[in-house]
Scaffold this motif. Structure first.
Motif, PDB file in Angstrom:
ATOM      1  N   PHE A   1     100.251  57.107  24.191  1.00 16.54           N
ATOM      2  CA  PHE A   1      99.762  56.633  25.497  1.00 16.54           C
ATOM      3  C   PHE A   1      98.825  55.437  25.324  1.00 16.54           C
ATOM      4  O   PHE A   1      98.906  54.442  26.038  1.00 16.54           O
ATOM      5  CB  PHE A   1      99.027  57.758  26.240  1.00 16.54           C
ATOM      6  CG  PHE A   1      99.827  59.023  26.321  1.00 16.54           C
ATOM      7  CD1 PHE A   1     101.003  59.063  27.045  1.00 16.54           C
ATOM      8  CD2 PHE A   1      99.414  60.163  25.660  1.00 16.54           C
ATOM      9  CE1 PHE A   1     101.750  60.227  27.115  1.00 16.54           C
ATOM     10  CE2 PHE A   1     100.150  61.338  25.728  1.00 16.54           C
ATOM     11  CZ  PHE A   1     101.317  61.373  26.452  1.00 16.54           C
TER      12      PHE A   1
ATOM     13  N   GLN B   1     101.376  55.321  30.544  1.00 19.23           N
ATOM     14  CA  GLN B   1     100.346  56.365  30.515  1.00 19.23           C
ATOM     15  C   GLN B   1     100.127  56.950  31.917  1.00 19.23           C
ATOM     16  O   GLN B   1     100.083  56.221  32.902  1.00 19.23           O
ATOM     17  CB  GLN B   1      99.037  55.751  30.006  1.00 19.23           C
ATOM     18  CG  GLN B   1      97.970  56.775  29.663  1.00 19.23           C
ATOM     19  CD  GLN B   1      96.704  56.108  29.126  1.00 19.23           C
ATOM     20  OE1 GLN B   1      96.448  54.926  29.387  1.00 19.23           O
ATOM     21  NE2 GLN B   1      95.921  56.858  28.382  1.00 19.23           N
ATOM     22  N   GLY B   2      99.965  58.266  31.950  1.00 15.69           N
ATOM     23  CA  GLY B   2      99.841  58.945  33.234  1.00 15.69           C
ATOM     24  C   GLY B   2      98.458  58.861  33.833  1.00 15.69           C
ATOM     25  O   GLY B   2      97.597  59.673  33.511  1.00 15.69           O
TER      26      GLY B   2
ATOM     27  N   TYR C   1     103.689  67.979  24.247  1.00 13.17           N
ATOM     28  CA  TYR C   1     102.534  67.118  24.494  1.00 13.17           C
ATOM     29  C   TYR C   1     101.847  66.848  23.153  1.00 13.17           C
ATOM     30  O   TYR C   1     101.724  67.739  22.306  1.00 13.17           O
ATOM     31  CB  TYR C   1     101.574  67.770  25.497  1.00 13.17           C
ATOM     32  CG  TYR C   1     100.523  66.807  25.956  1.00 13.17           C
ATOM     33  CD1 TYR C   1     100.865  65.658  26.661  1.00 13.17           C
ATOM     34  CD2 TYR C   1      99.195  67.015  25.648  1.00 13.17           C
ATOM     35  CE1 TYR C   1      99.908  64.747  27.054  1.00 13.17           C
ATOM     36  CE2 TYR C   1      98.220  66.105  26.046  1.00 13.17           C
ATOM     37  CZ  TYR C   1      98.588  64.975  26.745  1.00 13.17           C
ATOM     38  OH  TYR C   1      97.628  64.067  27.124  1.00 13.17           O
TER      39      TYR C   1
ATOM     40  N   ASN D   1     105.545  68.054  30.741  1.00 13.39           N
ATOM     41  CA  ASN D   1     105.356  66.649  30.379  1.00 13.39           C
ATOM     42  C   ASN D   1     105.782  66.526  28.920  1.00 13.39           C
ATOM     43  O   ASN D   1     105.229  67.243  28.085  1.00 13.39           O
ATOM     44  CB  ASN D   1     103.871  66.289  30.537  1.00 13.39           C
ATOM     45  CG  ASN D   1     103.554  64.870  30.135  1.00 13.39           C
ATOM     46  OD1 ASN D   1     104.439  64.037  30.022  1.00 13.39           O
ATOM     47  ND2 ASN D   1     102.277  64.602  29.900  1.00 13.39           N
TER      48      ASN D   1
ATOM     49  N   TYR E   1     100.094  70.225  35.828  1.00  9.36           N
ATOM     50  CA  TYR E   1     100.828  69.632  36.964  1.00  9.36           C
ATOM     51  C   TYR E   1     101.254  70.700  37.971  1.00  9.36           C
ATOM     52  O   TYR E   1     102.251  70.539  38.674  1.00  9.36           O
ATOM     53  CB  TYR E   1     102.031  68.827  36.448  1.00  9.36           C
ATOM     54  CG  TYR E   1     101.620  67.696  35.539  1.00  9.36           C
ATOM     55  CD1 TYR E   1     101.111  66.513  36.059  1.00  9.36           C
ATOM     56  CD2 TYR E   1     101.683  67.832  34.151  1.00  9.36           C
ATOM     57  CE1 TYR E   1     100.686  65.485  35.225  1.00  9.36           C
ATOM     58  CE2 TYR E   1     101.253  66.813  33.306  1.00  9.36           C
ATOM     59  CZ  TYR E   1     100.766  65.644  33.857  1.00  9.36           C
ATOM     60  OH  TYR E   1     100.339  64.627  33.035  1.00  9.36           O
TER      61      TYR E   1
ATOM     62  N   LYS F   1      94.428  65.628  37.413  1.00 10.53           N
ATOM     63  CA  LYS F   1      95.733  65.467  38.067  1.00 10.53           C
ATOM     64  C   LYS F   1      95.626  65.790  39.550  1.00 10.53           C
ATOM     65  O   LYS F   1      96.161  65.090  40.401  1.00 10.53           O
ATOM     66  CB  LYS F   1      96.780  66.409  37.456  1.00 10.53           C
ATOM     67  CG  LYS F   1      96.926  66.440  35.941  1.00 10.53           C
ATOM     68  CD  LYS F   1      96.953  65.105  35.278  1.00 10.53           C
ATOM     69  CE  LYS F   1      97.256  65.193  33.800  1.00 10.53           C
ATOM     70  NZ  LYS F   1      96.095  65.063  32.941  1.00 10.53           N
TER      71      LYS F   1
ATOM     72  N   PHE G   1     105.817  62.349  36.730  1.00  6.84           N
ATOM     73  CA  PHE G   1     106.601  61.429  35.918  1.00  6.84           C
ATOM     74  C   PHE G   1     108.055  61.468  36.359  1.00  6.84           C
ATOM     75  O   PHE G   1     108.477  62.330  37.118  1.00  6.84           O
ATOM     76  CB  PHE G   1     106.493  61.807  34.437  1.00  6.84           C
ATOM     77  CG  PHE G   1     105.071  61.807  33.939  1.00  6.84           C
ATOM     78  CD1 PHE G   1     104.370  60.620  33.826  1.00  6.84           C
ATOM     79  CD2 PHE G   1     104.431  62.994  33.607  1.00  6.84           C
ATOM     80  CE1 PHE G   1     103.043  60.612  33.383  1.00  6.84           C
ATOM     81  CE2 PHE G   1     103.113  62.998  33.166  1.00  6.84           C
ATOM     82  CZ  PHE G   1     102.417  61.804  33.057  1.00  6.84           C
TER      83      PHE G   1
ATOM     84  N   ARG H   1     110.063  57.635  29.947  1.00  2.00           N
ATOM     85  CA  ARG H   1     109.269  58.285  30.984  1.00  2.00           C
ATOM     86  C   ARG H   1     108.488  57.229  31.764  1.00  2.00           C
ATOM     87  O   ARG H   1     107.786  56.401  31.166  1.00  2.00           O
ATOM     88  CB  ARG H   1     108.289  59.274  30.349  1.00  2.00           C
ATOM     89  CG  ARG H   1     107.640  60.202  31.360  1.00  2.00           C
ATOM     90  CD  ARG H   1     106.405  60.871  30.791  1.00  2.00           C
ATOM     91  NE  ARG H   1     105.260  59.954  30.781  1.00  2.00           N
ATOM     92  CZ  ARG H   1     104.025  60.283  30.402  1.00  2.00           C
ATOM     93  NH1 ARG H   1     103.773  61.507  29.972  1.00  2.00           N
ATOM     94  NH2 ARG H   1     103.038  59.393  30.435  1.00  2.00           N
TER      95      ARG H   1
HETATM   96  N1  GLN Z   1      98.403  63.019  30.018  1.00  2.11           N
HETATM   97  C1  GLN Z   1      98.642  61.609  30.033  1.00  2.11           C
HETATM   98  C2  GLN Z   1     100.117  61.300  29.967  1.00  2.11           C
HETATM   99  O1  GLN Z   1     100.907  62.132  29.703  1.00  2.11           O
HETATM  100  C3  GLN Z   1      97.997  60.880  28.889  1.00  2.11           C
HETATM  101  C4  GLN Z   1      96.628  61.288  28.499  1.00  2.11           C
HETATM  102  C5  GLN Z   1      96.171  60.472  27.309  1.00  2.11           C
HETATM  103  O2  GLN Z   1      96.364  59.275  27.263  1.00  2.11           O
HETATM  104  N2  GLN Z   1      95.642  61.127  26.344  1.00  2.11           N
HETATM  105  O3  GLN Z   1     100.485  60.173  30.137  1.00  2.11           O
END
Ligand code: GLN
Length: 391
Positions: free
Chosen positions: A15, A32-33, A120, A169, A200, A231, A316, A361
């Motif tokens: 990310f 990046q989320g 993750y 994710n 989420y 979130k 996403f 993604r």
């Molecule tokens: N959770 C976020 C994602 O999936 C990223 C979090 C981070 O950058 N550590 O994009």
């Protein structure tokens, strides 16, 4: 180097790498989320007020009482069970701290923990830092389903922890009630704990329902379940998450938490407590909010050679670029950053042994203008790639 690396194969998270590359190349960042739009101004006001009211010293180690009470109400409304704010709810520095603490609490030298790939990225290193061995079981594209027979074969005398994540994710799938039942059946009578990453929880599409470990009477008794206000309140930079677990497990988690972060930013906790109490409806609208974003992005991408894959949950969206290129996802993502000026996240870094796939993604938690801009750039890239092929 004066010491041997404990994580020699770990680099900077994908990310951070992608966000840095996006900045270097002037690319639109849908990788990046994190939301690129403002938080609710009422929440912003509450945090200012909390600071002015003097909530500026250490919060209690386990979290501000009013916030834990608010969370207990929220969980009761969502999952129909009463959790004790004093013994079962802990405020953490984002979901990531809760995950790390739970792993350190459970996994010791020589123990095994099972994760499902694409996993993750924090799970595996946290398990190894605890001295454990991380056993990776792939969820295979395109459906990313659990293979519970494979899980059964992977469970050994040493297995102490199984990490599940729903909504998932980065695959954007969700676990079914049957999945959770299969998991409960497999670990019954065994010394195995579950870590259920549900950050989420409120983003589940098309009338589906989130199936929480907390709503499953057997799993609830042996799970650390992790949630995130980042979130739910569109405020990832606030780093406020929480972990729910039975009292005995919470006591062990807090032993780690108190020496890891000790406690979480006091004014933020007071502001969220206030907000959750005043606006308990605030997270009800999340699915509708992201359904509109999903429709916007899907509608725009459907006219291109990028094939959008409908997400079941999370903020996403996966996109298949197979019609444009057979390059590896990591290479293709870099090409998109350089040529299309759009930053996305590849899936292969989330696998111990990645299968062949051409999936990216994209993050839906962006303003409509950002999503339109990203889609237009992807469309232009797809067109020029097709033209180059013809000539
Ligand atoms: N959770 C976020 C994602 O999936 C990223 C979090 C981070 O950058 N550590 O994009």
């Amino acid at each position: 180097m004066l010491f041997k690396s404990k994580l020699p194969d770990v680099g900077t998270t994908i990310f951070t790498v992608i966000s840095r590359r996006a900045a270097e190349e002037g690319a639109v960042n849908v990788g990046q989320g994190f939301p690129d739009y403002p938080i609710d101004p009422r929440l912003a006001e509450f945090v200012q007020r909390a600071i002015l009211d003097g909530h500026n010293q250490y919060a209690p180690m386990q979290g501000v009482a009013a916030l834990r009470e608010g969370i207990a109400k929220k969980l009761q409304a969502s999952y129909g069970h009463a959790f004790d704010p004093d013994t079962e709810i802990t405020i953490t520095c984002g979901g990531t701290e809760a995950i790390f603490d739970a792993i350190q609490a459970v996994v010791g030298a020589g123990d095994e923990a099972i994760v499902f790939d694409p996993a993750y990225d924090s799970y595996d290193p946290a398990i190894r830092l605890a001295g454990g061995r991380c056993v990776h079981i792939p969820l295979k594209p395109p459906a990313f389903c659990y293979d519970w027979d494979e899980v059964k074969r992977a469970i050994s005398e040493r297995t102490r922890l199984i990490i599940i994540n729903s909504p998932h994710n980065p695959s954007c799938t969700i676990a079914s009630a049957e999945d959770l039942q299969a998991l409960a059946d497999l670990i019954r009578g065994k010394p195995i704990t579950v870590l259920s990453d549900e950050v989420y929880e409120h983003i589940v599409y098309d009338g589906r329902k989130h199936v929480s470990a907390l709503a499953h009477p057997e799993l609830r008794e042996r799970s650390f379940t992790v949630f995130s206000f980042g979130k739910t309140l569109h405020a990832t930079g606030w780093r406020t998450g929480y972990c729910i677990a039975p009292a005995g497990m919470t006591a062990e988690l807090r032993k780690v938490h108190q020496f890891n972060t000790f406690s979480i930013a006091a004014p933020l906790q007071h502001a969220i407590a206030h907000y959750v109490q005043k606006h308990p409806e605030s997270w009800q609208g999340l699915t509708a909010f992201f359904t509109a974003k999903r429709a916007l992005l899907t509608g725009l991408l459907e006219r291109t050679a990028f094939k959008p894959i409908t997400p079941a949950g999370t903020y996403f969206q996966l996109v298949d670029y197979g019609a444009l290129s057979q390059a590896s996802d990591v290479d293709f993502v870099d090409r998109l950053i350089r040529e299309a000026k759009v930053a996305t996240i590849p899936l292969s870094p989330f696998y111990a042994a990645a299968p062949r796939m051409t999936l990216l993604r994209l993050c839906l938690a962006k303003s409509d203008a950002t999503l339109r801009d990203a889609a237009a750039r992807l469309a232009a890239f797809a067109d020029s790639t097709a033209k180059k092929r013809q000539t």
